[in-house]
Scaffold this active site. Structure first.
Site, PDB file in Angstrom:
ATOM      1  CD  GLN A 128       0.003   1.390  -0.584  1.00 61.33           C
ATOM      2  OE1 GLN A 128      -0.378   0.840  -1.622  1.00 61.33           O
ATOM      3  NE2 GLN A 128      -0.843   1.809   0.340  1.00 61.33           N
ATOM      4  CG  HIS A 169      -5.741  -3.659   4.579  1.00 57.29           C
ATOM      5  ND1 HIS A 169      -6.216  -2.453   4.114  1.00 57.29           N
ATOM      6  CD2 HIS A 169      -4.782  -3.365   5.477  1.00 57.29           C
ATOM      7  CE1 HIS A 169      -5.574  -1.469   4.733  1.00 57.29           C
ATOM      8  NE2 HIS A 169      -4.700  -1.996   5.560  1.00 57.29           N
ATOM      9  CB  CYS A 212      -9.769  14.331   7.535  1.00 57.30           C
ATOM     10  SG  CYS A 212     -11.032  15.386   8.211  1.00 57.30           S
ATOM     11  CG  ASN A 227       1.198   5.997   1.541  1.00 57.97           C
ATOM     12  OD1 ASN A 227       2.405   6.122   1.741  1.00 57.97           O
ATOM     13  ND2 ASN A 227       0.294   6.730   2.154  1.00 57.97           N
ATOM     14  CB  THR A 263       0.097   0.175  11.922  1.00 62.95           C
ATOM     15  OG1 THR A 263      -0.593   0.872  10.867  1.00 62.95           O
ATOM     16  CG2 THR A 263       0.406   1.135  13.050  1.00 62.95           C
ATOM     17  CB  THR A 280      -3.882 -17.177  20.247  1.00 63.44           C
ATOM     18  OG1 THR A 280      -3.676 -17.523  21.609  1.00 63.44           O
ATOM     19  CG2 THR A 280      -4.468 -18.352  19.486  1.00 63.44           C
TER      20      THR A 280
HETATM   21  N1  PLP Z   1       2.574   1.734   5.343  1.00 61.56           N
HETATM   22  C1  PLP Z   1       2.049   2.142   4.178  1.00 61.56           C
HETATM   23  C2  PLP Z   1       2.932   2.610   3.076  1.00 61.56           C
HETATM   24  C3  PLP Z   1       0.649   2.140   4.010  1.00 61.56           C
HETATM   25  O1  PLP Z   1       0.119   2.557   2.853  1.00 61.56           O
HETATM   26  C4  PLP Z   1      -0.162   1.696   5.076  1.00 61.56           C
HETATM   27  C5  PLP Z   1      -1.643   1.734   4.961  1.00 61.56           C
HETATM   28  O2  PLP Z   1      -2.186   2.584   4.307  1.00 61.56           O
HETATM   29  C6  PLP Z   1       0.459   1.254   6.262  1.00 61.56           C
HETATM   30  C7  PLP Z   1       1.826   1.292   6.354  1.00 61.56           C
HETATM   31  C8  PLP Z   1      -0.344   0.763   7.423  1.00 61.56           C
HETATM   32  O3  PLP Z   1      -0.792  -0.554   7.181  1.00 61.56           O
HETATM   33  P1  PLP Z   1      -2.048  -1.153   7.999  1.00 61.56           P
HETATM   34  O4  PLP Z   1      -3.255  -0.434   7.499  1.00 61.56           O
HETATM   35  O5  PLP Z   1      -2.036  -2.611   7.663  1.00 61.56           O
HETATM   36  O6  PLP Z   1      -1.756  -0.911   9.439  1.00 61.56           O
END
Ligand code: PLP
Length: 391
Positions: free
Chosen positions: A179, A201, A325, A151, A72, A237
């Protein structure tokens, strides 16, 4: 009860090797990477090593990698940063209607500030036609942002074509590769991207760490202001343990990209073929060919996706819908409706995303559970008519 996790596009577990690499940086090697003394030097060298590993995963130079808190933040930095650095009176951005909310909501926010945004649509197979991107170009276009892999569908976009359109038009090109990173090959020079987002993650590193590739020479303003860390691109940091984890995860992904891709694709195909064979009227959403190896999105008519997820979870199978949701109401997925599914079909679609620890046995267990659960829910549906059994 068995618990089978088929939701790796939502998040992945931390790989034990990744965790092992991170652990010393919590207690023994806790120094601030900006400190001059040996504690700082130790963590500085770990951060720089991780930068090299992340750069190697995407064919970039280490100096072009900025660590962030995740996908994000990387998306927001790219989009707001390019727009803020421009002095033009009129500003235009091109994106697609199937982006992640981290891009779509950033673009909506730009619109409120007077920036014009064109949302290019995707076809039924989930792919964006590069010709439509070209047609959306204007003299005041500053940025094209098109995701690499979706995604919800796993669909891969034609980045090379979009990249040449952007470079011909001398417009910055950003891709959200959250993704795709660690699942399929990424070469920033082949795609001709100027900015690329990835997130820890989704590739077996922890939550809360990510990276933004910024091609050298790109004019971009930071989102944050503070100390002069990461050459002011991202002050604060550094999250050393998280960054070390992301570096290790990038190394592991790179070492096994091809072999792991085909292993997972064959498990995904086994799951998909099994569902299509055992669940009447089920069909796959999006492209069957241009997609990440681990994802399938399947429409299972006459069921409510949410109900199906809960029922499957009670039988130990975790998967998801693409639906968000909000305020208690489940909205149909914006991606599935954007590629032309009716709202009821979008609500009846499930995403299965496999991962590093998925085995054939997991797939077979899921296949032993899914048809019965679907049949049970369909029996409760007022619109479903069971196919007549031939006598
Ligand atoms: N962009 C895509 C295509 C994602 O699938 C996601 C998370 O699901 C994100 C951005 C956001 O990443 P983060 O959860 O590391 O903020």
């Amino acid at each position: 009860m068995r618990r089978i996790y088929l939701d790796h596009n939502a998040t992945t577990p931390v790989d034990s090797e990744v965790l092992g690499a991170m652990l010393p940086y919590f207690v023994e090697d806790f120094g601030n990477a900006s400190s001059i003394h040996s504690f700082g030097q130790k963590t500085r060298s770990a951060v720089e090593h991780a930068r090299e590993s992340v750069a190697a995963l995407i064919g970039a130079r280490p100096a072009e990698i900025v660590f962030t808190s995740g996908g994000t933040e990387s998306d927001n930095t790219a989009i707001f940063g390019i727009v803020a650095a421009s002095r033009s009176a009129s500003k235009h951005v091109i994106t697609t209607s199937i982006e992640h909310p981290a891009v779509l909501n950033a673009c909506e926010s730009l619109e409120k500030q007077g920036v014009q945004v064109t949302y290019v649509s995707a076809a039924r197979d989930g792919r964006v036609d590069p010709g439509n991107i070209r047609r959306a170009l204007r003299p005041d276009t500053l940025l094209i942002t098109v995701m690499h892999a979706n995604n919800e569908l796993g669909t891969i976009q034609p980045l090379e074509e979009v990249g040449s359109i952007a470079s011909e038009a001398e417009v910055y090109f950003h891709t959200d590769a959250v993704q795709s990173a660690g699942k399929i090959s990424i070469e920033v020079n082949r795609f001709r991207v100027d900015l690329l987002s990835l997130s820890g993650h989704k590739l077996y590193a922890p939550k809360g760490v990510g990276a933004l590739y910024i091609r050298s020479g790109t004019h971009i303003k930071p989102l944050l202001f503070g100390g002069h860390h990461q050459r002011d691109y991202r002050p604060g940091t550094e999250n050393v343990a998280g960054i070390v984890g992301l570096g290790k995860a990038a190394e592991l992904a790179r070492a096994s990209l091809t072999a792991e891709g085909s292993r997972i694709a064959s498990l995904r195909d086994r799951l998909e073929t099994g569902i299509l064979a055992k669940v009447p009227e089920a069909r796959v959403n999006g492209s069957l060919t241009a997609r990440t190896p681990n994802t399938t999105n399947i429409l299972i008519p006459y069921v409510e996706g949410e109900a199906l997820i809960i029922a499957l979870d009670l039988r130990g199978v975790a998967c998801s819908t693409g639906a968000a949701c909000s305020s208690g109401a489940v909205a149909p997925s914006h991606v599935l409706t954007a590629i032309g599914l009716a709202p009821e079909d979008a609500r009846a679609s499930l995403r299965f995303s496999l991962g590093r620890y998925t085995t054939a046995e997991h797939v077979d267990y899921a296949l032993s559970v899914i048809p019965g659960v679907v049949e049970h829910l369909r029996d409760l549906s007022p619109v479903y008519k069971r196919p007549a059994i031939a006598q």
